[in-house]
Design a protein around this motif. Structure first.
Motif, PDB file in Angstrom:
ATOM      1  N   GLU A 130       0.851  -1.178   0.000  1.00 15.92           N
ATOM      2  CA  GLU A 130       0.000   0.000   0.000  1.00 15.92           C
ATOM      3  C   GLU A 130       0.896   1.241   0.000  1.00 15.92           C
ATOM      4  O   GLU A 130       1.846   1.328   0.786  1.00 15.92           O
ATOM      5  CB  GLU A 130      -0.926  -0.014   1.210  1.00 15.92           C
ATOM      6  CG  GLU A 130      -1.901  -1.179   1.175  1.00 15.92           C
ATOM      7  CD  GLU A 130      -2.800  -1.226   2.404  1.00 15.92           C
ATOM      8  OE1 GLU A 130      -2.501  -0.502   3.376  1.00 15.92           O
ATOM      9  OE2 GLU A 130      -3.773  -1.990   2.394  1.00 15.92           O
ATOM     10  N   TYR A 216      -0.692  -0.537  -4.504  1.00 17.25           N
ATOM     11  CA  TYR A 216      -2.085  -0.134  -4.308  1.00 17.25           C
ATOM     12  C   TYR A 216      -2.098   1.281  -3.734  1.00 17.25           C
ATOM     13  O   TYR A 216      -1.708   1.497  -2.583  1.00 17.25           O
ATOM     14  CB  TYR A 216      -2.741  -1.136  -3.366  1.00 17.25           C
ATOM     15  CG  TYR A 216      -4.177  -0.869  -2.996  1.00 17.25           C
ATOM     16  CD1 TYR A 216      -5.139  -0.603  -3.956  1.00 17.25           C
ATOM     17  CD2 TYR A 216      -4.576  -0.927  -1.656  1.00 17.25           C
ATOM     18  CE1 TYR A 216      -6.459  -0.389  -3.603  1.00 17.25           C
ATOM     19  CE2 TYR A 216      -5.892  -0.712  -1.292  1.00 17.25           C
ATOM     20  CZ  TYR A 216      -6.824  -0.436  -2.271  1.00 17.25           C
ATOM     21  OH  TYR A 216      -8.126  -0.213  -1.925  1.00 17.25           O
ATOM     22  N   GLN A 218      -3.173   4.465  -1.944  1.00 20.25           N
ATOM     23  CA  GLN A 218      -4.114   4.843  -0.892  1.00 20.25           C
ATOM     24  C   GLN A 218      -4.399   6.337  -1.007  1.00 20.25           C
ATOM     25  O   GLN A 218      -3.623   7.166  -0.531  1.00 20.25           O
ATOM     26  CB  GLN A 218      -3.537   4.514   0.487  1.00 20.25           C
ATOM     27  CG  GLN A 218      -3.247   3.042   0.697  1.00 20.25           C
ATOM     28  CD  GLN A 218      -4.507   2.216   0.722  1.00 20.25           C
ATOM     29  OE1 GLN A 218      -5.372   2.392   1.580  1.00 20.25           O
ATOM     30  NE2 GLN A 218      -4.630   1.283  -0.210  1.00 20.25           N
TER      31      GLN A 218
END
Length: 371
Positions: A130, A216, A218
């Motif tokens: 993340e 990913y 955020q």
């Protein structure tokens, strides 16, 4: 040579990229996929009626990149619908869903292609990280998920794999498996739930690549996890689809009921306890609806209830004990304010230590947030 293979002998990989409102990030995503010149990768980008300049960016790339095909949808279909549209046009033996605001770290695509060629699984699970504002990277490894077991394997050999991130983007899947099972993305929020779990249950060969192959993003805005809305109630339909798949399997998936039930309860508690998701006026109704699901899908033999405060929350939800749960939540929020004066008080229900289906203790898997 099969049409699903390249001249290199590797299986052909289709990367499906749903695109909506991500103009600021789209070039990073596309460049990360197309950086390596190879004939065994195609990119199917789906412009999901994006209101910004995403469609023009895709067309500009496609004019110079023969591996990229663009699909323009006339109306917004949502993330699940856009993925389905890309899947309909994919030609590869394997499919990888990559969201338009995320990207692949250097070397990830090559590592995935090599692993697919070596093991030919039905599903390849990958690690992800993340990435938060300021480029703070937090890896979410799958270490200890297998307990030293060799792969490929079936989910029954390692049911703890259900506890890994509920994300279609961390599962590269054999396209034929999707065709054989008829598995597609459902509409609505939390669409990964009704895709990821049935996918693992249906697979005969699951492999795990313990390498971060997906970043990913955020974002502080735009994620459903930080959006106050009644649409969070749509999670109930997604879990209904999961248990419908279990029911339709004529007993073959019954062994997974306890773990799926525990994951469902954890997920409901995360949603109902988070200030950033439900309007305050909807919290009691969500709790009541979650309690109904607990009564409906409680496995006949029970399930491993976690200990401590997490276990208390499980029991309160199953008994529809909203008043007691709300009091417990209030105490938790007060203590949080004492520990972090002036800081945020948003609660995410703590996940219990993973417990195997036998109920005995085991080494905990790394905690992965439930989205």
């Amino acid at each position: 040579m099969s049409s699903a293979e390249s001249t290199s002998g590797r299986p052909r990989l289709s990367v499906v990229v749903p695109v909506h409102g991500v103009e600021a990030y789209l070039t990073t995503c596309l460049d990360s996929i197309l950086a390596e010149p190879t004939d065994d990768v195609e990119v199917v980008a789906v412009d999901d009626a994006s209101p910004d300049g995403c469609g023009a960016i895709l067309d500009r790339y496609a004019a110079h990149e023969p591996r990229l095909r663009v699909v323009h949808l006339s109306a917004n279909a949502g993330l699940g619908g856009a993925r389905n549209a890309g899947l309909d046009r994919a030609t590869g033996e394997y499919v990888w869903f990559v969201d338009g605001d995320d990207w692949l770290p250097p070397g990830a695509l090559a590592a995935v292609r090599d692993r697919l060629a070596a093991t030919r699984p039905d599903v390849l699970l990958i690690d992800h990280a993340e990435v938060f504002p300021g480029n703070r990277v937090v890896p979410r490894p799958s270490a200890d998920a297998l307990g030293g077991q060799p792969t490929p394997l079936r989910l029954a050999d390692a049911p703890q794999l259900l506890r890994l991130a509920q994300s279609a983007c961390t599962r590269i899947v054999r396209r034929g498996l999707l065709a054989e099972t008829g598995l597609r993305f459902r509409g609505g929020w939390y669409e990964d739930v009704a895709y990821s779990h049935p996918l693992l249950m249906a697979a005969d060969r699951i492999d795990v690549l313990e390498r971060v192959c997906y970043h990913y993003r955020q974002q502080p805005q735009g994620r459903i996890t930080v959006t106050r809305s009644d649409r969070h109630f749509e999670v109930f339909d997604q879990y209904a689809a999961v248990f419908a798949a279990v029911d339709a399997a004529a007993g073959r998936y019954d062994v997974f009921r306890p773990e799926l039930f525990r994951l469902m309860v954890n997920h409901y508690l995360v949603i109902v306890g988070n200030d950033s998701r439900l309007p305050d006026t909807a919290r009691r109704g969500f709790f009541r609806r979650a309690a109904e699901d607990c009564r409906r899908w409680l496995p006949p033999g029970g399930y491993p209830v976690p200990g401590g405060v997490a276990g208390l929350k499980h029991r309160l939800l199953q008994r529809d004990g909203y008043a007691a749960w709300a009091a417990l939540r209030s105490v938790h929020r007060t203590l949080a304010r004492v520990r972090r004066p002036g800081g945020p008080t948003t609660e995410t229900a703590p996940l219990p230590q993973p417990v195997p289906l036998t109920g005995t203790e085991t080494t905990a898997l790394p905690t992965t947030p439930i989205h």
